[in-house]
Design an enzyme around this catalytic site. Sequence first.
Site, PDB file in Angstrom:
ATOM      1  N   LYS A  12       0.862  -1.204   0.000  1.00  0.00           N
ATOM      2  CA  LYS A  12       0.000   0.000   0.000  1.00  0.00           C
ATOM      3  C   LYS A  12       0.884   1.236   0.000  1.00  0.00           C
ATOM      4  O   LYS A  12       2.072   1.186   0.367  1.00  0.00           O
ATOM      5  CB  LYS A  12      -0.933   0.045   1.208  1.00  0.00           C
ATOM      6  CG  LYS A  12      -0.258   0.019   2.602  1.00  0.00           C
ATOM      7  CD  LYS A  12       0.277   1.335   3.112  1.00  0.00           C
ATOM      8  CE  LYS A  12       0.892   1.239   4.516  1.00  0.00           C
ATOM      9  NZ  LYS A  12       1.719   2.372   4.870  1.00  0.00           N
ATOM     10  N   ASP A 137      -2.552  -1.137  10.431  1.00  0.00           N
ATOM     11  CA  ASP A 137      -2.786  -1.141   8.982  1.00  0.00           C
ATOM     12  C   ASP A 137      -3.439  -2.422   8.472  1.00  0.00           C
ATOM     13  O   ASP A 137      -3.726  -2.530   7.278  1.00  0.00           O
ATOM     14  CB  ASP A 137      -1.456  -0.977   8.236  1.00  0.00           C
ATOM     15  CG  ASP A 137      -0.950   0.450   8.291  1.00  0.00           C
ATOM     16  OD1 ASP A 137      -1.676   1.316   8.788  1.00  0.00           O
ATOM     17  OD2 ASP A 137       0.174   0.686   7.828  1.00  0.00           O
TER      18      ASP A 137
HETATM   19  C1  LIG Z   1       1.518   5.264  10.500  1.00  0.00           C
HETATM   20  C2  LIG Z   1       1.510   4.110   9.513  1.00  0.00           C
HETATM   21  C3  LIG Z   1       0.726   4.577   8.267  1.00  0.00           C
HETATM   22  O1  LIG Z   1       0.442   3.587   7.382  1.00  0.00           O
HETATM   23  O2  LIG Z   1       2.858   3.837   9.218  1.00  0.00           O
HETATM   24  P1  LIG Z   1       3.671   2.683   8.415  1.00  0.00           P
HETATM   25  O3  LIG Z   1       4.008   1.608   9.424  1.00  0.00           O
HETATM   26  O4  LIG Z   1       2.816   2.205   7.314  1.00  0.00           O
HETATM   27  O5  LIG Z   1       4.937   3.330   7.937  1.00  0.00           O
HETATM   28  C4  LIG Z   1       0.786   2.932  10.148  1.00  0.00           C
HETATM   29  O6  LIG Z   1      -0.535   3.240  10.498  1.00  0.00           O
HETATM   30  C5  LIG Z   1       1.469   2.289  11.308  1.00  0.00           C
HETATM   31  O7  LIG Z   1       0.884   1.026  11.404  1.00  0.00           O
HETATM   32  P2  LIG Z   1       1.657  -0.229  11.962  1.00  0.00           P
HETATM   33  O8  LIG Z   1       3.013  -0.333  11.325  1.00  0.00           O
HETATM   34  O9  LIG Z   1       0.715  -1.388  11.863  1.00  0.00           O
HETATM   35  O10 LIG Z   1       1.876   0.240  13.423  1.00  0.00           O
HETATM   36  P3  LIG Z   1       1.772  -0.551  14.783  1.00  0.00           P
HETATM   37  O11 LIG Z   1       2.587  -1.792  14.697  1.00  0.00           O
HETATM   38  O12 LIG Z   1       0.327  -0.611  15.172  1.00  0.00           O
HETATM   39  O13 LIG Z   1       2.532   0.515  15.726  1.00  0.00           O
HETATM   40  C6  LIG Z   1       3.944   0.677  15.810  1.00  0.00           C
HETATM   41  C7  LIG Z   1       4.236   1.822  16.785  1.00  0.00           C
HETATM   42  O14 LIG Z   1       4.022   3.096  16.132  1.00  0.00           O
HETATM   43  C8  LIG Z   1       3.362   4.017  16.992  1.00  0.00           C
HETATM   44  N1  LIG Z   1       2.069   4.418  16.387  1.00  0.00           N
HETATM   45  C9  LIG Z   1       1.525   3.672  15.383  1.00  0.00           C
HETATM   46  C10 LIG Z   1       0.344   4.058  14.810  1.00  0.00           C
HETATM   47  C11 LIG Z   1      -0.294   5.221  15.299  1.00  0.00           C
HETATM   48  N2  LIG Z   1      -1.449   5.644  14.782  1.00  0.00           N
HETATM   49  N3  LIG Z   1       0.258   5.938  16.304  1.00  0.00           N
HETATM   50  C12 LIG Z   1       1.433   5.543  16.850  1.00  0.00           C
HETATM   51  O15 LIG Z   1       1.926   6.209  17.752  1.00  0.00           O
HETATM   52  C13 LIG Z   1       3.228   3.337  18.332  1.00  0.00           C
HETATM   53  O16 LIG Z   1       4.353   3.689  19.102  1.00  0.00           O
HETATM   54  C14 LIG Z   1       3.328   1.856  17.983  1.00  0.00           C
HETATM   55  O17 LIG Z   1       3.865   1.106  19.034  1.00  0.00           O
END
Ligand SMILES: C[C@@](CO)(OP(=O)(O)O)[C@H](O)COP(=O)(O)OP(=O)(O)OC[C@H]1O[C@@H](n2ccc(N)nc2=O)[C@H](O)[C@@H]1O
Length: 282
Positions: A12, A137
Amino acid sequence: MRERLTLPSPAKLNLMLHILGRRADGYHELQTLFQFLDYGDEMTFAVRDDGVIQLHTEFADVPHDSNLIVKAAKKLQQQSGCTLGIDIWIDKILPMGGGIGGGSSNAATTLLGLNHLWQLGWDEDRLAALGLTLGADVPVFVRGHAAFAEGVGEKLTPVEPEEPWYVVLVPQVSVSTAEIFSDPLLTRNSSPIKVRPVPKGNSRNDCLPVVARRYPDVRNALNLLGKFTEAKLTGTGSCVFGGFPNKAEADKVSALLTETLTGFVAKGSNVSMLHRKLQSLL
Ligand SMILES: C[C@@](CO)(OP(=O)(O)O)[C@H](O)COP(=O)(O)OP(=O)(O)OC[C@H]1O[C@@H](n2ccc(N)nc2=O)[C@H](O)[C@@H]1O
Ligand SMILES: Nc1ncnc2c1ncn2[C@@H]1O[C@H](COP(=O)(O)OP(=O)(O)O)[C@@H](O)[C@H]1O
């Protein structure tokens, strides 16, 4: 022999990402626009009778039981009470920690694939709710439609953005999402967008200044792609992307840039290729 199923697990992009604030639990309130790429990993599943969940492909940095694929399969097995097991193989081409959601997508493909093979009959709402416990995500990959996401990414409204061809550059650094969200310099005060569909001119990613400051390779990729089109960061990076009206133009720019940087060309898609494949099985 038991039935085997091969399914795609697409990447994505976040076409924009605004951070509105931080919740009491430390998670951030976001507004972001998700679109899929017709590009991703390929996963193969084969049912086993003994209840064992076995991922056969080794990941260099992720132990078997920490892999989101295994976690997704185990949670679904526990919560559904299913006594069957699964053998899983993956052809992994998506970079890890690149902001293109490979791990979340693998988890979603596992949930949908096992729901089919184990004949559980779970609906999408139930699978998305389980997916959210694995990562913010995962639900959008379960639902399989381009979406405007709010909350921590779980409140999804389907949208129909244009579907250009993208050049995606993959700087050879893995960005920790948690690290970017805990950076004191991150701005967390974007005003909520209340108009639907999201008006043009809102393509900013609030994570970009912090990621570009910490990672010179990402800065470099943004500068290089920025010579040809608006260059953007997806999620918390490290991948950088830009849209082009057709494949020929995307290929031309990619050929110039991939002499020094790793990258690929892929079409944007509002319906995930996973869902297109599942639809064709029905
Ligand atoms: C911000 C995004 C946008 O797509 O970044 P990417 O990971 O795709 O780069 C995502 O929502 C990431 O989703 P995901 O990678 O599943 O994150 P998670 O494992 O749930 O969270 C990893 C860490 O990032 C922080 N986190 C994540 C999502 C959010 N809305 N707020 C946060 O503060 C938290 O510290 C959490 O412990
Ligand atoms: N099946 C998987 N594929 C990719 N990463 C996984 C997987 N299972 C666990 N992970 C862990 O999740 C982290 C984030 O992965 P990924 O979803 O690819 O990145 P991002 O969230 O930046 O798009 C990886 O660095 C890895 O440690």
